[in-house]
Design an enzyme around this catalytic site. Structure first.
Site, PDB file in Angstrom:
ATOM      1  N   HIS A  28      14.157  -3.482  33.228  1.00 39.82           N
ATOM      2  CA  HIS A  28      15.095  -4.269  34.032  1.00 39.82           C
ATOM      3  C   HIS A  28      15.687  -3.446  35.176  1.00 39.82           C
ATOM      4  O   HIS A  28      16.895  -3.184  35.208  1.00 39.82           O
ATOM      5  CB  HIS A  28      16.212  -4.799  33.136  1.00 39.82           C
ATOM      6  CG  HIS A  28      15.736  -5.724  32.054  1.00 39.82           C
ATOM      7  ND1 HIS A  28      15.126  -5.262  30.911  1.00 39.82           N
ATOM      8  CD2 HIS A  28      15.768  -7.075  31.948  1.00 39.82           C
ATOM      9  CE1 HIS A  28      14.796  -6.301  30.141  1.00 39.82           C
ATOM     10  NE2 HIS A  28      15.176  -7.400  30.739  1.00 39.82           N
ATOM     11  N   SER A  31      18.623  -5.350  37.364  1.00 39.77           N
ATOM     12  CA  SER A  31      19.934  -5.423  36.712  1.00 39.77           C
ATOM     13  C   SER A  31      20.627  -4.073  36.725  1.00 39.77           C
ATOM     14  O   SER A  31      21.845  -3.988  36.558  1.00 39.77           O
ATOM     15  CB  SER A  31      19.773  -5.883  35.262  1.00 39.77           C
ATOM     16  OG  SER A  31      19.130  -7.133  35.208  1.00 39.77           O
ATOM     17  N   SER A 115      21.551  -7.446  22.569  1.00 36.16           N
ATOM     18  CA  SER A 115      21.948  -8.819  22.279  1.00 36.16           C
ATOM     19  C   SER A 115      23.261  -8.991  23.026  1.00 36.16           C
ATOM     20  O   SER A 115      24.255  -8.326  22.726  1.00 36.16           O
ATOM     21  CB  SER A 115      22.125  -9.026  20.780  1.00 36.16           C
ATOM     22  OG  SER A 115      22.525 -10.360  20.541  1.00 36.16           O
ATOM     23  N   LEU A 116      23.260  -9.841  24.037  1.00 33.21           N
ATOM     24  CA  LEU A 116      24.384  -9.883  24.989  1.00 33.21           C
ATOM     25  C   LEU A 116      25.694 -10.316  24.337  1.00 33.21           C
ATOM     26  O   LEU A 116      25.706 -11.004  23.324  1.00 33.21           O
ATOM     27  CB  LEU A 116      24.021 -10.796  26.160  1.00 33.21           C
ATOM     28  CG  LEU A 116      22.931 -10.201  27.069  1.00 33.21           C
ATOM     29  CD1 LEU A 116      22.420 -11.227  28.064  1.00 33.21           C
ATOM     30  CD2 LEU A 116      23.436  -8.963  27.799  1.00 33.21           C
ATOM     31  N   LYS A 238      22.025  -8.431  42.898  1.00 33.32           N
ATOM     32  CA  LYS A 238      20.976  -8.023  41.968  1.00 33.32           C
ATOM     33  C   LYS A 238      19.830  -7.411  42.767  1.00 33.32           C
ATOM     34  O   LYS A 238      19.441  -7.946  43.814  1.00 33.32           O
ATOM     35  CB  LYS A 238      20.505  -9.227  41.165  1.00 33.32           C
ATOM     36  CG  LYS A 238      19.663  -8.877  39.951  1.00 33.32           C
ATOM     37  CD  LYS A 238      19.641 -10.026  38.958  1.00 33.32           C
ATOM     38  CE  LYS A 238      18.790  -9.725  37.743  1.00 33.32           C
ATOM     39  NZ  LYS A 238      18.991 -10.737  36.686  1.00 33.32           N
ATOM     40  N   ARG A 309      37.075 -11.369  -6.666  1.00 31.64           N
ATOM     41  CA  ARG A 309      37.670 -11.183  -5.341  1.00 31.64           C
ATOM     42  C   ARG A 309      39.019 -10.466  -5.441  1.00 31.64           C
ATOM     43  O   ARG A 309      39.371  -9.658  -4.579  1.00 31.64           O
ATOM     44  CB  ARG A 309      37.804 -12.514  -4.596  1.00 31.64           C
ATOM     45  CG  ARG A 309      38.639 -13.563  -5.290  1.00 31.64           C
ATOM     46  CD  ARG A 309      38.699 -14.857  -4.464  1.00 31.64           C
ATOM     47  NE  ARG A 309      39.288 -15.936  -5.223  1.00 31.64           N
ATOM     48  CZ  ARG A 309      40.276 -16.718  -4.773  1.00 31.64           C
ATOM     49  NH1 ARG A 309      40.796 -16.536  -3.575  1.00 31.64           N
ATOM     50  NH2 ARG A 309      40.745 -17.685  -5.531  1.00 31.64           N
ATOM     51  N   SER A 336      42.967 -14.920   0.443  1.00 28.64           N
ATOM     52  CA  SER A 336      41.864 -15.437  -0.375  1.00 28.64           C
ATOM     53  C   SER A 336      40.885 -14.323  -0.757  1.00 28.64           C
ATOM     54  O   SER A 336      40.432 -14.250  -1.893  1.00 28.64           O
ATOM     55  CB  SER A 336      41.092 -16.524   0.378  1.00 28.64           C
ATOM     56  OG  SER A 336      41.825 -17.719   0.439  1.00 28.64           O
ATOM     57  N   GLU A 357      35.200 -14.078  13.535  1.00 29.20           N
ATOM     58  CA  GLU A 357      34.368 -13.222  12.688  1.00 29.20           C
ATOM     59  C   GLU A 357      33.516 -12.269  13.513  1.00 29.20           C
ATOM     60  O   GLU A 357      33.218 -11.152  13.072  1.00 29.20           O
ATOM     61  CB  GLU A 357      33.472 -14.080  11.778  1.00 29.20           C
ATOM     62  CG  GLU A 357      34.227 -14.882  10.721  1.00 29.20           C
ATOM     63  CD  GLU A 357      34.806 -16.184  11.253  1.00 29.20           C
ATOM     64  OE1 GLU A 357      34.550 -16.536  12.429  1.00 29.20           O
ATOM     65  OE2 GLU A 357      35.535 -16.861  10.498  1.00 29.20           O
TER      66      GLU A 357
END
Lengths: 620, 620
Positions: A28, A31, A115-116, A238, A309, A336, A357
């Site tokens: 690339h 970029s 992984s963007l 670019k 847990r 929890s 998450e």
């Protein structure tokens, strides 16, 4: 260096990006070319990094969230004289450490990107680590592409950095307008990014990303900004600097057709070493007090039912008192998962990720970059939200300890959205993972010490093991056996307890069975399984509170698939989307309760021995 | 109805929420009580929905993104007289359709929610569907909790709704300040949500969520707003109306201790039927022209190598011309997945999701809510970004066709961040999924017609099948066999081609082998596998460009685990994190190339027959 000299450094970064991609015939370069001025100013005037000592805790951090700009990453290493020209030109060759996207195989790379939308959240985690754990003045820079600003994970990080006032974090957005297949959502509308960051509590600066003086002023302003992180939103082109590529569509992820011409247009600038400033500070990371003599919790054999847990939370709380390097992060379900247990004695090492998450895992990855040992917990079902982050963490060789609670249909009334039924497959199918699934509180506590990934159950289960028993990763426990066992029952968590009930029923019929607690789902205890197969005529019933694919059943079957004595395995698992109900109702409905196990075991007894004894039987 | 009468409706919604949770002894009444006024005004004055005809295409849509407020959902159904009081009180009982979180088992529920941050993006997908596909004036309302605003997926949707100017979308944020375990990131700072939405192009209105008149004005203003979606940010009190719960911490997800007292405080309001307005429009959804006679693409046997990803794009393009209900969505990699092929003839049915995989799946789920057939494509590795959305789509019984390209190490130089090595396990481990993995362009095209999930390979592979061959889900192809095959080789995609090369080498040694193309990874063709096991002495080599867990190998081993003749299976798979390199180098490095297959097959031949022939051998 003068601004003009920095411009020449940037041109050389472009030239080396083009050369690396040309040597690889892929990659690339365009970029990389858009961001070269930004990175040249950073490394000449603002970064403090000792390339000869990447482990120096006072080094700044630079994380390329746009990992595909790896030619620029490597060109910068070359500019710092950290690598040779030959290294640079080995880009993407088999066996080279200079891979298509950067990974921590290289000592100056913190985490794998590519992984963007992941590098920026992880950078936020590192910046939080500087403040809350290391307590050192290093700064964290992260370079984002504009395409990846569409990822929600970026905005989780913007929120977290803003709320935490991380003024040691500088995010540079390389707005080159063009994504992989055309214009991005916002093109050159810099405001669209800046306004959102401002709403999240950031200081923002919009600049021309090819104007050395403007870039320099922006970094200076970022350094002077307190109480808020800074986002530098840079308008760039670019493929800048070469007529073949500058602002030309359809040039993403391709080497230049005429690299020589482009290099000439870039001024045929020769390589010059950049003397990157070393960190001024000589501080050492903060260390938290710990007392290795604090006992782990112990639960009375045959005492009150304790959910695994809760044992996880209490075990983690004790572990954090024993070890100062362990930290806890939770996805707003700490009451929890019971990570809130750690608040009693070690609140400084507890981090609330809220319902984000991806950011939870990014924070954990960021912490382990700096050598801390993070535990991250949420419902096991919701680890699926951050699966790509965990996938990339494997490539980063990151040490993460993840706990997923509320496993399987056994959670009952909350219904299928809260039931983890795919978590074992998810985590087993990751290169170097270890997957543990305890069935008892004492066992849980022991595994917390050894854990990488722990699956825990919502409901209380009887205590099976005394507090002094040891449980190793890769082990298992034969919890019931006799000299004339006819079938082996295998379970973990709630299904182990169902298997024990089934064993009682079968014993009442005069059928003795062996019961194995397969708490280490990966790596699996092949030896014990093999011995059980021989001893019980190759008759196995495996019961799991999980879909039939990728879980305990397939782990068992796979373990013995290339051996002489392959048992016949009946796999009992969840085969339809469950509804709500009480645990016992759902276990029954899904055919994974004691009754179903008894039925399956009886059928195997009737079939007769499947290996070993079969030969004996036919001989007899 | 007067405002006071609407207030009474709201009180009854609270009472019924409390009653449902009390009957179940679990559930989330306090999260329902905060939003009752908002929903009462909506259903009395603004919603247009025919509860007796949920399939009416002109109905508005109401999606509870905060799915845990299911008691309120069901109380609203009760208020509309769509369900009985007995239905309401069956909440969370085993066998009841009134589950802990709402699912489309109920005809008035579009999608399953309960994993936070999903309902709002899906609502955005439905709103886009109204504009771009159905072309009907229905509106979409979605109720979010404030905790879930921390999910990046919400902000992906804010961006998409803003950019698309979806003024038929109204998001109501129930800012009750309290999450599961304490205060949210922003408490009652309504601005923190509103400013971010405004930056994303939304109209926002901040209100007191318990003031009937203010709520009413907000919905009216939303309806009058054109060109922009509206976010109503409502300050509310969790557990509003009952002294036991109002703004009290620690009351999340619990039935009230004294429901009678609370019901009394709420005025003991009796049930009254709400006559929800029916939709005024009688329009029918737009239908796109199609021509079933358009041929599917055909590739010459032995012709140029065609990547299966290109065949996917060309097959999809033809399918969309043949069928007007099929639509395509891509994650900004349409020139790699080749979904851009559909732009030539059916550009109105192509949707760019940019680098926002969660929004891509949410859009697809939203489209299928309205009966469209969506195909969504990105690199297979990046489907891991939206795994939780796909997990929930299974619970929604959603019909999704997903294509993951760039499978496995065979992608080569881009390195491990771009390699899907866990996708088969991911998708196999989902209840009702079908997983397909073609090895040939003609086969790919046929499977596109039948597909639910398709895995495709980056590189060109030789064409194996003529364009007239048929491929059914659950099938396989024996691509090589003889009367004296000694081993069965099983592969799919690139590994099938390696298996064929290995078969050639082995044939040169006088060892005939059977080769199976296991293109249907789930469901798997048990019959063909069983026959192959009998015919080749129970000797299998399974080769997969995937981690060893949860993929093709385990699918094969599992299929025959509970049968009389269990083959010995050698599983060749990726066992370390790969680097960059050329395809052949990586296949070799990972031990999944023809050489490795030959070695494994020779070893099995030396071991002798493992079943069937073994008996014959020992008899002879």
């Amino acid at each position: 260096m003068t601004n003009e000299e920095i411009h020449q450094i940037a041109q050389r970064l472009r030239i080396d990006s083009i050369r690396a991609a040309a040597a690889a015939s892929s990659g690339h370069p365009t970029s990389s070319m858009s961001a070269a001025d930004l990175m040249a100013v950073l490394m000449v005037r603002h970064l403090r990094y000792d390339y000869s000592s990447p482990e120096n805790p006072n080094n700044d951090h630079l994380i390329f969230s746009k990992g595909h700009a790896s030619p620029l990453v490597y060109a910068m290493f070359r500019a710092a004289d950290a690598i040779t020209d030959g290294d640079l030109l080995s880009f993407r060759q088999f066996g080279s450490k200079f891979e298509g996207h950067p990974t921590p195989i290289l000592p100056w790379v913190d985490v794998a990107t590519g992984s963007l939308g992941q590098g920026m959240p992880i950078a936020t985690g590192v910046a939080l680590c500087a403040r809350a754990l290391d307590r050192l003045p290093y700064r964290v820079f992260t370079l984002c592409g504009d395409s990846e600003m569409a990822e929600g994970s970026i905005w989780e990080a913007v929120e977290h950095a803003g709320v935490n006032g991380l003024d040691n974090l500088v995010t540079i957005v390389d707005v080159n307008r063009l994504g992989q297949r055309g214009e991005t959502m916002h093109g050159w509308n810099l405001d669209s990014y800046a306004k959102r960051a401002e709403a999240g509590g950031w200081h923002t600066i919009e600049i021309d990303g090819h104007d050395i003086a403007e870039i320099d002023r922006a970094f200076t302003e970022a350094e002077a900004t307190t109480g808020r992180p800074t986002m530098i939103v840079a308008r760039t082109i670019k493929g800048y600097g070469a007529s073949e590529t500058a602002n030309v569509e359809g040039k993403h992820g391709q080497p230049l057709k005429d690299p020589e011409k482009a290099i000439h247009e870039l001024g045929d600038v020769a390589w010059t070493k950049v003397d990157v400033a070393k960190p001024e500070g000589t501080g050492t990371p903060h260390r938290f007090e710990a007392d290795a003599s604090i006992p782990l919790p112990a639960y009375e054999l045959g005492g009150d039912k304790v959910p695994t847990r809760l044992a996880f939370g209490q075990g983690l709380a004790a572990l954090m008192r024993r070890r100062g390097d362990v930290v806890a992060i939770d996805g707003e379900v700490g009451n929890s998962t019971h990570t809130e247990e750690v608040l009693k004695h070690t609140p400084e090492r507890f981090f609330e990720a809220y319902i984000a998450e991806q950011m939870m895992i990014a924070t954990a990855v960021g912490f382990q970059v700096r050598g801390w040992t993070p535990f991250a917990a949420t419902f096991a079902a919701f680890h699926s939200r951050s699966y790509d982050f965990v996938r990339m963490a494997v490539i980063s060789q990151a040490k993460l300890c993840l706990n997923g609670s509320h496993a399987g249909v056994s959670i009952g009334e909350d219904g299928p959205s809260q039931m983890a039924l795919e978590d074992l497959a998810e985590f087993r199918a990751l290169g170097s993972s270890v997957v543990l699934y305890p069935s008892d509180p004492n066992q849980t506590v022991k595994l917390v010490e050894a854990m990488a990934d722990l699956r825990s159950t919502r409901s209380g289960l009887p205590t099976l093991y005394g507090p002094d028993e040891e449980f190793k990763i890769g082990g298992s426990r034969v919890v019931r056996e006799s000299d004339d066992d006819q079938v082996t029952l295998i379970g973990a968590g709630v299904t182990l307890h169902e298997a024990l009930k089934a064993a009682d029923t079968l014993a009442g019929d005069g059928v003795n069975v062996r019961v194995i607690d397969l708490y280490s789902v990966k790596p699996v205890d092949v030896e014990t399984l093999s011995a059980a197969s021989s001893a019980t005529g190759g008759r196995f019933v495996v019961v799991e509170d999980h879909w039939p694919e990728g879980g305990i059943g397939e782990a068992v079957i796979s373990a013995l698939a290339d051996t002489d004595e392959r048992p016949r395995v009946v796999k009992l698992a969840v085969t339809h989307v469950p509804g709500s109900g009480k645990m016992a109702e759902l276990l029954h409905d899904c055919g994974i309760d004691a009754d179903a196990i008894v039925t399956a075991a009886r059928r195997l007894v009737e079939l007769g021995p499947q290996i070993g004894r079969a030969a004996a039987a036919s001989a007899g």
